[in-house]
Each structure stands twice: as structure tokens, then as C-alpha cells.
Design a protein around this motif. Structure first.
Motif, PDB file in Angstrom:
ATOM      1  N   ASP A  94       0.847  -1.180   0.000  1.00 43.68           N
ATOM      2  CA  ASP A  94       0.000   0.000   0.000  1.00 43.68           C
ATOM      3  C   ASP A  94       0.891   1.241   0.000  1.00 43.68           C
ATOM      4  OD1 ASP A  94       1.012  -0.009   2.552  1.00 43.68           O
ATOM      5  OD2 ASP A  94      -0.876  -0.540   3.519  1.00 43.68           O
ATOM      6  N   GLN A  95       0.274   2.412   0.123  1.00 39.94           N
ATOM      7  CA  GLN A  95       1.046   3.656   0.041  1.00 39.94           C
ATOM      8  C   GLN A  95       2.075   3.759   1.159  1.00 39.94           C
ATOM      9  OE1 GLN A  95      -1.499   7.070  -0.163  1.00 39.94           O
ATOM     10  NE2 GLN A  95      -2.432   6.444  -2.077  1.00 39.94           N
ATOM     11  N   LEU A  96       1.681   3.398   2.379  1.00 48.89           N
ATOM     12  CA  LEU A  96       2.611   3.521   3.501  1.00 48.89           C
ATOM     13  C   LEU A  96       3.809   2.591   3.315  1.00 48.89           C
ATOM     14  CD1 LEU A  96       0.220   3.818   6.589  1.00 48.89           C
ATOM     15  CD2 LEU A  96       1.668   5.586   5.598  1.00 48.89           C
ATOM     16  N   THR A  97       3.563   1.367   2.851  1.00 50.92           N
ATOM     17  CA  THR A  97       4.666   0.434   2.634  1.00 50.92           C
ATOM     18  C   THR A  97       5.572   0.930   1.508  1.00 50.92           C
ATOM     19  OG1 THR A  97       3.196  -1.367   3.315  1.00 50.92           O
ATOM     20  CG2 THR A  97       5.237  -1.971   2.207  1.00 50.92           C
ATOM     21  N   TRP A  98       4.977   1.457   0.442  1.00 46.52           N
ATOM     22  CA  TRP A  98       5.758   2.001  -0.676  1.00 46.52           C
ATOM     23  C   TRP A  98       6.677   3.123  -0.182  1.00 46.52           C
ATOM     24  CZ3 TRP A  98       6.642   0.636  -5.593  1.00 46.52           C
ATOM     25  CH2 TRP A  98       7.055   1.585  -6.507  1.00 46.52           C
ATOM     26  N   THR A  99       6.135   4.014   0.643  1.00 43.13           N
ATOM     27  CA  THR A  99       6.944   5.109   1.181  1.00 43.13           C
ATOM     28  C   THR A  99       8.009   4.580   2.123  1.00 43.13           C
ATOM     29  OG1 THR A  99       5.054   6.611   0.998  1.00 43.13           O
ATOM     30  CG2 THR A  99       6.846   7.283   2.450  1.00 43.13           C
ATOM     31  N   ASN A 100       7.632   3.687   3.024  1.00 43.37           N
ATOM     32  CA  ASN A 100       8.591   3.133   3.987  1.00 43.37           C
ATOM     33  C   ASN A 100       9.733   2.400   3.286  1.00 43.37           C
ATOM     34  OD1 ASN A 100       7.492   4.006   6.449  1.00 43.37           O
ATOM     35  ND2 ASN A 100       5.965   2.371   6.418  1.00 43.37           N
ATOM     36  N   ALA A 101       9.427   1.712   2.191  1.00 41.23           N
ATOM     37  CA  ALA A 101      10.468   0.989   1.459  1.00 41.23           C
ATOM     38  C   ALA A 101      11.489   1.960   0.873  1.00 41.23           C
ATOM     39  CB  ALA A 101       9.834   0.148   0.351  1.00 41.23           C
ATOM     40  N   HIS A 102      11.007   3.073   0.308  1.00 41.87           N
ATOM     41  CA  HIS A 102      11.933   4.074  -0.232  1.00 41.87           C
ATOM     42  C   HIS A 102      12.795   4.677   0.889  1.00 41.87           C
ATOM     43  CE1 HIS A 102       9.502   3.896  -3.891  1.00 41.87           C
ATOM     44  NE2 HIS A 102      10.461   4.571  -4.504  1.00 41.87           N
ATOM     45  N   VAL A 103      12.153   5.018   1.994  1.00 37.81           N
ATOM     46  CA  VAL A 103      12.891   5.624   3.108  1.00 37.81           C
ATOM     47  C   VAL A 103      13.954   4.657   3.622  1.00 37.81           C
ATOM     48  CG1 VAL A 103      12.690   6.497   5.465  1.00 37.81           C
ATOM     49  CG2 VAL A 103      10.990   7.151   3.750  1.00 37.81           C
ATOM     50  N   ALA A 104      13.604   3.378   3.742  1.00 36.17           N
ATOM     51  CA  ALA A 104      14.579   2.381   4.202  1.00 36.17           C
ATOM     52  C   ALA A 104      15.738   2.246   3.209  1.00 36.17           C
ATOM     53  CB  ALA A 104      13.885   1.033   4.395  1.00 36.17           C
ATOM     54  N   ALA A 105      15.442   2.323   1.914  1.00 31.94           N
ATOM     55  CA  ALA A 105      16.505   2.247   0.899  1.00 31.94           C
ATOM     56  C   ALA A 105      17.443   3.436   1.008  1.00 31.94           C
ATOM     57  CB  ALA A 105      15.889   2.175  -0.498  1.00 31.94           C
ATOM     58  N   PHE A 106      16.869   4.636   1.143  1.00 28.18           N
ATOM     59  CA  PHE A 106      17.706   5.832   1.252  1.00 28.18           C
ATOM     60  C   PHE A 106      18.607   5.764   2.488  1.00 28.18           C
ATOM     61  CE2 PHE A 106      14.015   8.245  -0.954  1.00 28.18           C
ATOM     62  CZ  PHE A 106      14.363   7.649  -2.152  1.00 28.18           C
ATOM     63  N   GLU A 107      18.065   5.234   3.578  1.00 29.46           N
ATOM     64  CA  GLU A 107      18.855   5.165   4.808  1.00 29.46           C
ATOM     65  C   GLU A 107      19.949   4.105   4.708  1.00 29.46           C
ATOM     66  OE1 GLU A 107      15.922   4.649   7.840  1.00 29.46           O
ATOM     67  OE2 GLU A 107      15.430   6.793   7.916  1.00 29.46           O
ATOM     68  N   LEU A 108      19.695   2.998   4.016  1.00 27.14           N
ATOM     69  CA  LEU A 108      20.758   2.010   3.823  1.00 27.14           C
ATOM     70  C   LEU A 108      21.859   2.580   2.928  1.00 27.14           C
ATOM     71  CD1 LEU A 108      21.851  -0.922   4.104  1.00 27.14           C
ATOM     72  CD2 LEU A 108      20.646  -1.433   1.981  1.00 27.14           C
ATOM     73  N   PHE A 109      21.459   3.277   1.867  1.00 29.09           N
ATOM     74  CA  PHE A 109      22.440   3.867   0.955  1.00 29.09           C
ATOM     75  C   PHE A 109      23.141   5.074   1.568  1.00 29.09           C
ATOM     76  CE2 PHE A 109      19.739   2.247  -2.812  1.00 29.09           C
ATOM     77  CZ  PHE A 109      20.363   1.009  -2.743  1.00 29.09           C
ATOM     78  N   GLY A 110      22.510   5.708   2.551  1.00 29.28           N
ATOM     79  CA  GLY A 110      23.092   6.915   3.131  1.00 29.28           C
ATOM     80  C   GLY A 110      22.924   8.132   2.243  1.00 29.28           C
TER      81      GLY A 110
END
Length: 507
Positions: free
Chosen positions: A188-204
Motif C-alpha cells: 500500500d502507500q505507507l509500505t511504498w513510502t517506507n520501502a523508499h525511506v529504508a533504501a535511502f537510509e541504507l544507501f546513506g
């Protein structure tokens, strides 16, 4: 001729990877054709001429010299060469030409055989109308992130015993080939957003441009020039300073680096593994991204691993993370009803009465619900789990009065009129009926059109008559009652002859 060109380039010292890219061949195909030369101990630098290579190629691959001799069905095509040429020049696809040969001319050859004959006999006509594959230029470090989403498989939660289908959100950085994987049981929208945020934080950091698939949680309307981005996705892009550049529908080449990554994740990360929880699955996915996917050595990286190139070159080129982490929110739409409330996830929230009938965008976070009209916030409520959240100021002034003028307000204003009015209203408010407060408000409102002394007199008269209601008070005022009536004594005014009790018992 193609093979002669291949061997001459190889003889000049070009690597197999360079040959594959330059000649448009698969690297395995290049390896297959070079195998006979390597088996004979030949090495680059021989300096052979084209005719010498032709003799060698003829010995290694005799069918390549004149493959026509081995095609017993080709005479059927040769007899119709002019018709085939006319069809191709008219823009008819090769597959359609072959089908017409079978259906209309009785040719029994396969489509593959027809294509081989076409390449040998009418190479120019055969290329007419064919789609041209153009390799995308290499992206700069930190420039691009490609996003895809696909099914991994089925998983049973050990704690609940429930079965789930698990999906993978995959983000690939084309420059370093580094992956990020986010498993989820729903997208859903929240998971889609959370996935992007988690990716950005892993990549720094954040890529300057994102090319996602046209999933509705990200892209509402795909279009090359004017795509319509989901509001939650647009908010994410604005917060992190990246550009959303969605792929076109049914155009996998718009994001070629991530297109087959779901299959790789399914085979390398998911297959044969067991997970105790979704949280453990996501933690394991991040470890796998660093230690397994990051340890790959793609040919384009010249022997280095993806993680090494990412940490050394690409990470410094990413957009730095903002100071504040994005609070993930879900965007919805809601229409304001005639009761000045809009329904959001089963809860009613009040909206200013001027917006009745208007369709609003609603931002739903973990703690707040915001209503937006044309990009501007028109109402904010704390989020509640169920029920109704009402701000009385959202009602029209006349309607809001019923709720703001409560029992305490009625008693206070009745005391300003007089004791009779206060007593009458006190009696009304003692009853457990909600509508009685309307009657109390109506009596107090009478002072707008009558003098307070007259209202006080009418209240006293209504109480004396045993009918302390708004209707009675209003009727008495309409009749012009200004003084209290005198209660009759029951004898119609006749004189009385009083006798004591003994008069009735005396003999």
C-alpha cells in the motif's frame, strides 16, 4: 563475414566483453566461436589477413560458408522472393509474411527457417521495419535509481500460523549495480513510502532521479511527458529532493538494470530460506544486499564488487539525507457530507461547512489527519481510531449554537431574566430528554423580541397554569399577558358561610 570480423577484432587484442558489445553478440556466443581457435593454441596478435581468416573459419564452421546448401525448404521461399520483397517493403512484419506463406501459398517451412532464409537472401528487406535496440548511456554515479516490484513466494508466519504472499520492493543503482530489497506482505502507500525511506537510509543518500514501475501506489497515470504522480510519492520526492521519472507502460527497457532483479532476489535471497517474522526477513534482506548482492563482480565494474564501487564512488555522489526523517503518510480522497463531516478510514472528521459537497485530498499520518484543497490545508484533526471528531466551529453559526449553548449556558442566561424563568428552565433541564435543551434555548431567545419583564411574567404564568413549556410561554406573550392572573377560589366569587366541623356532627 561476421565471423571473419569477429576474429580480426580478437586478433587485434580486443577482450571478449568488448567484442560482444561492439558486434552486438552475446558474450557466450563470442566464446563459442572463439573456442576452436583457442583449442588450436592461437592467441591474439597473429596479424592474419581477412582471406587467411576466411580459410580458417571455413574449416571450423563449414556451414557458415554457404548455409543455403543445407536448407531443403529454401527453394520454396526462393520461388516467391519477389512477393516476399513486396510484402516487406510494404511494412508487413516478418512473422505475418511467414504466416501468409503458410496459409495462402502452402509453404511448410517453419518461421525460424524463414528468418534464416530472409537474413541470407534479403538482408536489407528483412531489416525493414524492425525495431532498433538502442543501448541506454551509462548513468553517472548517484544519478539514477530504478525501482521494481514482484512476487517472491508464500510464507507462513510462525507466530500466527497465517499464510501470506510475500512481495519484494527492489531498488537498483545502475552505476554500481548495488541492490536494495524490502520484503512485504502488502504494497500500500505507507509500505511504498517506507520501502523508499529504508533504501535511502541504507544507501546513506538519495539518487537524483527515480524510475519506478507504474504501480498505482506510486504513479496514477503513466505518461512520457506528463505523468500523474501519487500525492504520497510526490511528497516523498519533495522531502528528499529527488525527481520521479516513471517508466512508460509496457516498456521494460526504460529500467533495464532492475528488470530481472526480482528473479535474482527470488533465487538467491528467498528460495529455500525460512524466516521467523517479517522484521527478521527485512533485516536478513539488508544483510543479503550488503554481503551477497554487494559481493557480485559485474563485468562492467572491471573486477570490483558492487558494494566496493558503491561505497567508494556512488555513495559520495548521492543527495545527502535531510535532517528530518520523513513521517510516512497515506493520501486519500474524501467528500464532505451535508453534516459537515468527511469519512476517512471509517472515522468521521468535521470540515468547515463552506466545503460541503467538495472532494478533498486527505493526508493520513500516524498521528494527524489533514484535509487539503488545491494544495492548501483547510482542516487538521488529531487522528482517532474510531467514532467521530467534531470541531463545533465547523458548523454554520446558527447550527453551532445548539451545541455551544449547553445547560449551563441556559441556566446562566435564565437567571438574568428572572426567578420565574430560571425556575421554569431548571425544571425543563431536569428531564433526561435531549430535545428539552432546545425548548430552554427557545425561551431565552424570546428576549430578542420581548422585554425581559414580559418573558418573566409569561414564565410565571405558565408555571402557575401547570404547563411550563415553550409553547405556553410563547402563547402567553402573543396574548399580551403582562400581569399574573388571579387563580379562582372555586365558588365563582359567591359569599361563603363558614362553619366549623362541629356543625356537621351536631345532632
Amino acid at each position: 563475414m561476421d565471423l571473419i570480423e569477429l576474429f580480426m577484432h580478437w586478433d587485434a587484442g580486443r577482450s571478449k566483453s568488448e567484442l560482444a558489445v561492439s558486434l552486438g553478440m552475446d558474450r557466450k556466443t563470442v566464446q563459442k566461436y572463439l573456442a576452436p581457435a583457442e583449442a588450436e593454441g592461437l592467441v591474439p596478435g597473429l596479424g592474419l589477413a581477412a582471406e587467411e581468416w576466411k580459410d580458417l573459419v571455413a574449416g571450423w564452421f563449414p556451414t557458415a560458408v554457404d548455409g543455403r546448401l543445407r536448407q531443403i525448404t529454401w527453394p520454396e521461399f526462393d520461388a516467391r522472393i519477389e512477393w516476399v520483397r513486396e510484402q516487406l517493403e510494404a511494412g508487413v512484419a516478418g512473422a505475418v509474411v511467414h504466416q501468409r506463406l503458410v496459409d495462402e501459398h502452402g509453404v511448410r517451412a517453419s518461421q525460424r527457417s524463414f528468418y534464416r532464409w530472409l537474413a541470407a537472401t534479403l538482408p536489407d528487406a528483412g531489416r525493414a521495419g524492425r525495431a532498433v535496440t538502442v543501448l541506454k548511456p551509462l548513468s553517472a554515479p548517484g544519478e539514477l535509481g530504478e525501482v521494481d516490484y514482484g512476487l517472491l513466494g508464500n510464507w507462513r508466519d510462525p507466530d500466527t500460523g497465517r499464510g501470506h504472499r510475500v512481495w519484494a520492493f527492489v531498488l537498483t543503482l545502475p552505476f554500481s549495480k548495488q541492490l536494495f530489497v524490502f520484503p512485504t506482505t502488502r504494497m500500500d502507500q505507507l509500505t511504498w513510502t517506507n520501502a523508499h525511506v529504508a533504501a535511502f537510509e541504507l544507501f546513506g543518500g538519495v539518487p537524483r532521479r527515480l524510475t519506478p514501475d507504474n504501480l498505482k501506489t506510486g504513479v496514477i497515470t503513466p505518461d512520457l511527458y506528463d505523468p500523474r504522480i501519487n500525492l504520497a510519492y510526490a511528497e516523498l520526492a519533495g522531502h528528499y529532493g529527488t525527481l520521479i521519472d516513471p517508466a512508460r507502460g509496457n516498456r521494460p527497457k526504460d529500467k533495464p538494470h532492475v528488470e530481472r532483479m526480482v528473479q535474482y532476489v527470488r533465487g538467491s535471497f528467498w528460495a529455500g530460506q525460512s524466516f521467523s517474522s517479517l522484521a527478521q526477513m527485512r533485516a536478513e534482506a539488508q544483510r543479503w544486499c550488503r554481503d551477497v548482492a554487494g559481493a557480485r563482480r559485474p563485468r562492467a565494474l572491471a573486477g570490483q564488487t558492487s558494494w566496493e564501487v558503491f561505497t567508494a564512488v556512488e555513495r559520495p555522489a548521492l543527495i545527502p539525507l535531510p535532517a528530518r526523517r520523513l513521517e510516512p503518510a497515506e493520501w486519500r480522497t474524501a467528500t464532505v457530507g451535508s453534516d459537515c463531516h468527511a469519512s476517512v478510514k471509517g472515522v468521521l472528521y468535521s470540515v468547515p461547512y463552506q466545503l460541503v459537497g467538495t472532494r478533498l485530498d486527505v493526508r493520513v499520518s500516524a498521528t494527524m489527519v489533514e484535509f487539503h484543497l488545491d494544495g492548501a490545508i483547510v482542516k487538521v484533526h488529531p487522528r482517532i481510531a474510531k467514532g467521530r471528531q467534531t470541531d463545533l466551529s465547523d458548523y454554520p453559526p446558527a447550527a453551532a449554537g445548539f451545541f455551544t449553548r449547553d445547560a449551563a449556558w441556559c441556566r446562566e442566561n435564565a437567571s438574568l431574566i428572572g426567578p420565574a424563568a430560571a425556575a421554569l428552565i431548571d425544571g425543563l433541564l431536569e428531564e433526561p430528554l435531549v430535545h428539552r435543551i432546545r425548548a430552554a434555548q427557545g425561551i431565552i431567545r424570546l428576549v430578542r423580541t420581548h422585554r425581559p419583564e414580559a418573558v418573566e411574567t409569561a414564565c410565571a404564568a405558565a408555571a402557575a397554569a401547570g404547563d411550563p413549556t415553550l409553547k405556553t410561554v410563547r402563547g402567553l406573550l402573543a396574548a399580551g399577558v403582562t400581569v399574573l392572573p388571579v387563580r379562582p377560589n372555586g365558588d365563582n366569587g359567591a359569599g361563603a358561610y363558614l362553619r366549623g366541623p362541629g356543625a356537621f356532627t351536631a345532632s
